[in-house]
Scaffold this motif. Structure first.
Motif, mmCIF file in Angstrom:
data_model
loop_
_atom_site.group_PDB
_atom_site.id
_atom_site.type_symbol
_atom_site.label_atom_id
_atom_site.label_comp_id
_atom_site.label_asym_id
_atom_site.label_seq_id
_atom_site.Cartn_x
_atom_site.Cartn_y
_atom_site.Cartn_z
ATOM 1 N N TYR A 127 13.511 38.548 28.460
ATOM 2 C CA TYR A 127 13.350 39.563 29.508
ATOM 3 C C TYR A 127 14.211 40.810 29.285
ATOM 4 O O TYR A 127 13.772 41.917 29.597
ATOM 5 N N PRO A 128 15.447 40.693 28.770
ATOM 6 C CA PRO A 128 16.246 41.904 28.543
ATOM 7 C C PRO A 128 15.786 42.745 27.357
ATOM 8 O O PRO A 128 16.247 43.874 27.183
ATOM 9 N N THR A 129 14.873 42.208 26.530
ATOM 10 C CA THR A 129 14.394 42.960 25.369
ATOM 11 C C THR A 129 13.315 43.949 25.791
ATOM 12 O O THR A 129 12.428 43.622 26.581
ATOM 13 N N VAL A 130 13.402 45.174 25.264
ATOM 14 C CA VAL A 130 12.456 46.226 25.644
ATOM 15 C C VAL A 130 11.826 46.847 24.404
ATOM 16 O O VAL A 130 12.381 46.792 23.308
ATOM 17 N N LEU A 131 10.655 47.414 24.605
ATOM 18 C CA LEU A 131 9.972 48.194 23.568
ATOM 19 C C LEU A 131 10.393 49.644 23.738
ATOM 20 O O LEU A 131 10.325 50.197 24.842
ATOM 21 N N VAL A 132 10.862 50.261 22.668
ATOM 22 C CA VAL A 132 11.330 51.644 22.705
ATOM 23 C C VAL A 132 10.280 52.530 22.050
ATOM 24 O O VAL A 132 9.843 52.260 20.927
ATOM 25 N N ASN A 133 9.854 53.582 22.747
ATOM 26 C CA ASN A 133 8.806 54.464 22.231
ATOM 27 C C ASN A 133 9.254 55.911 22.376
ATOM 28 O O ASN A 133 9.663 56.333 23.459
ATOM 29 N N ASN A 134 9.178 56.664 21.273
ATOM 30 C CA ASN A 134 9.588 58.075 21.324
ATOM 31 C C ASN A 134 8.421 59.017 21.113
ATOM 32 O O ASN A 134 8.613 60.208 20.920
ATOM 33 N N VAL A 186 14.766 63.127 14.706
ATOM 34 C CA VAL A 186 15.676 64.200 15.123
ATOM 35 C C VAL A 186 15.153 64.877 16.383
ATOM 36 O O VAL A 186 15.892 65.238 17.287
ATOM 37 N N SER A 187 13.853 65.067 16.446
ATOM 38 C CA SER A 187 13.221 65.629 17.646
ATOM 39 C C SER A 187 12.203 64.628 18.160
ATOM 40 O O SER A 187 11.182 64.374 17.516
ATOM 41 N N TYR A 188 12.479 64.029 19.304
ATOM 42 C CA TYR A 188 11.557 63.035 19.850
ATOM 43 C C TYR A 188 10.984 63.556 21.165
ATOM 44 O O TYR A 188 11.694 63.764 22.141
ATOM 45 N N PRO A 189 9.674 63.829 21.191
ATOM 46 C CA PRO A 189 9.044 64.483 22.337
ATOM 47 C C PRO A 189 8.906 63.592 23.563
ATOM 48 O O PRO A 189 8.909 64.079 24.690
ATOM 49 N N ILE A 190 8.748 62.300 23.361
ATOM 50 C CA ILE A 190 8.553 61.382 24.479
ATOM 51 C C ILE A 190 9.648 60.338 24.448
ATOM 52 O O ILE A 190 10.002 59.832 23.390
#
Length: 224
Positions: free
Chosen positions: A24-31, A63-67
C-alpha cells in the motif's frame, strides 16, 4: 527468484502486514514522460488534509518534467486491486548526486506508510524482496538476495547493493524490504541476455536519504 504476484499479493488470504507496510505505501510516479516507482515515508494531517511524503529516484525525473503526479493503488478486501487514484505532487528535493528525490502530495484521508530503517545495513546473502511498478505499470513483488554490499553504478552512486531480484525499467525508486522494513531503494538494472530474469539489479542504501540534507544544504527533518 521471482514470485508470481498472483500467489502473494492477490491471494484469497493475503498477508495483511505485507499489504499495509509494503504494498500500500508503494506508489507509481509519473512525470508525463516516463514512469517510476516510489514509496510513502510519512503522512501528516495538516488542517483538513494529509501531507504525504514519498521517496523515489531522481533519474525518474527529467530535467524538465511537465506533469507531476503519483498514483496510489486502490484495493478492496485487502488484495483486490481496483486501479489507481492520481494525485498532483511537487518535489521538495531532487539530488542528482545521490539519485534520490523527495516528493509531497496531499490526500483527504490518511495513507499507509512504509516502515523505514534509516540506519539499516544489509549483508551478502541477506534475503530481501522489493515492490516495483515497472512491468505494465502494475505493482509486482520480487524476491532475491543481496549479492554485493560495495557495488557501484557508473558515477551515480557508490557502496550500494547488488541484488538478485528481477528488476524492470520503471522499478527505479521502489522500496527494497527486509523483515517488512525498507532498507534500500531500487536504482538500476543491467540486463544479461536481454532477459529481465537474468539481470543484475542495484539498490541505494536507504541511509543515503540523509545525505540529501548535506548535499543540497536544506532541511528535510520532516521526512524522519
Amino acid at each position: 527468484m521471482a514470485v508470481a504476484a498472483a500467489s502473494t499479493l492477490f491471494s484469497a488470504e493475503p498477508d495483511k502486514i505485507l499489504h499495509s507496510k509494503c504494498l500500500y505505501p508503494t506508489v507509481l510516479v509519473n512525470n508525463g514522460v516516463s514512469t517510476g516507482t516510489g514509496f510513502i515515508v510519512r503522512s501528516e494531517k495538516i488542517g483538513n488534509e494529509y501531507r504525504n511524503v514519498f521517496v523515489t529516484c531522481a533519474h525518474t525525473l527529467p530535467v524538465s518534467y511537465p506533469i507531476q503526479f503519483v498514483a496510489v493503488g486502490k484495493y478492496k478486501d485487502w488484495s483486490d486491486f481496483e486501479g489507481y487514484q492520481n494525485y498532483p505532487c511537487y518535489y521538495y528535493a531532487v539530488d542528482r548526486k545521490e539519485d534520490l528525490a523527495i516528493g509531497v502530495f496531499s490526500t483527504a484521508s490518511p495513507v499507509c506508510v512504509a516502515d523505514v530503517d534509516y540506519e539499516a545495513k544489509l549483508y551478502i546473502g541477506t534475503e530481501i524482496f522489493k515492490v516495483g511498478c515497472g512491468l505494465q505499470d502494475q505493482f509486482r513483488l520480487d524476491y532475491g538476495k543481496i549479492t554485493s554490499v560495495n557495488a557501484s553504478v557508473e558515477s551515480i552512486f557508490f557502496n550500494g547493493y547488488r541484488t538478485s531480484t528481477v528488476t524492470y525499467s520503471g522499478d527505479s525508486g521502489g522500496p527494497v524490504f527486509h523483515d517488512y522494513k525498507v532498507h534500500a531503494v531500487s536504482n538500476a538494472v543491467k540486463l544479461l541476455n536481454n532477459n529481465p530474469i537474468d539481470n543484475v539489479a542495484y539498490a541505494i542504501p536507504i541511509k543515503n536519504v540523509k545525505n540529501i540534507k548535506a548535499n543540497l544544504n536544506i532541511s528535510i527533518d520532516f521526512v524522519f
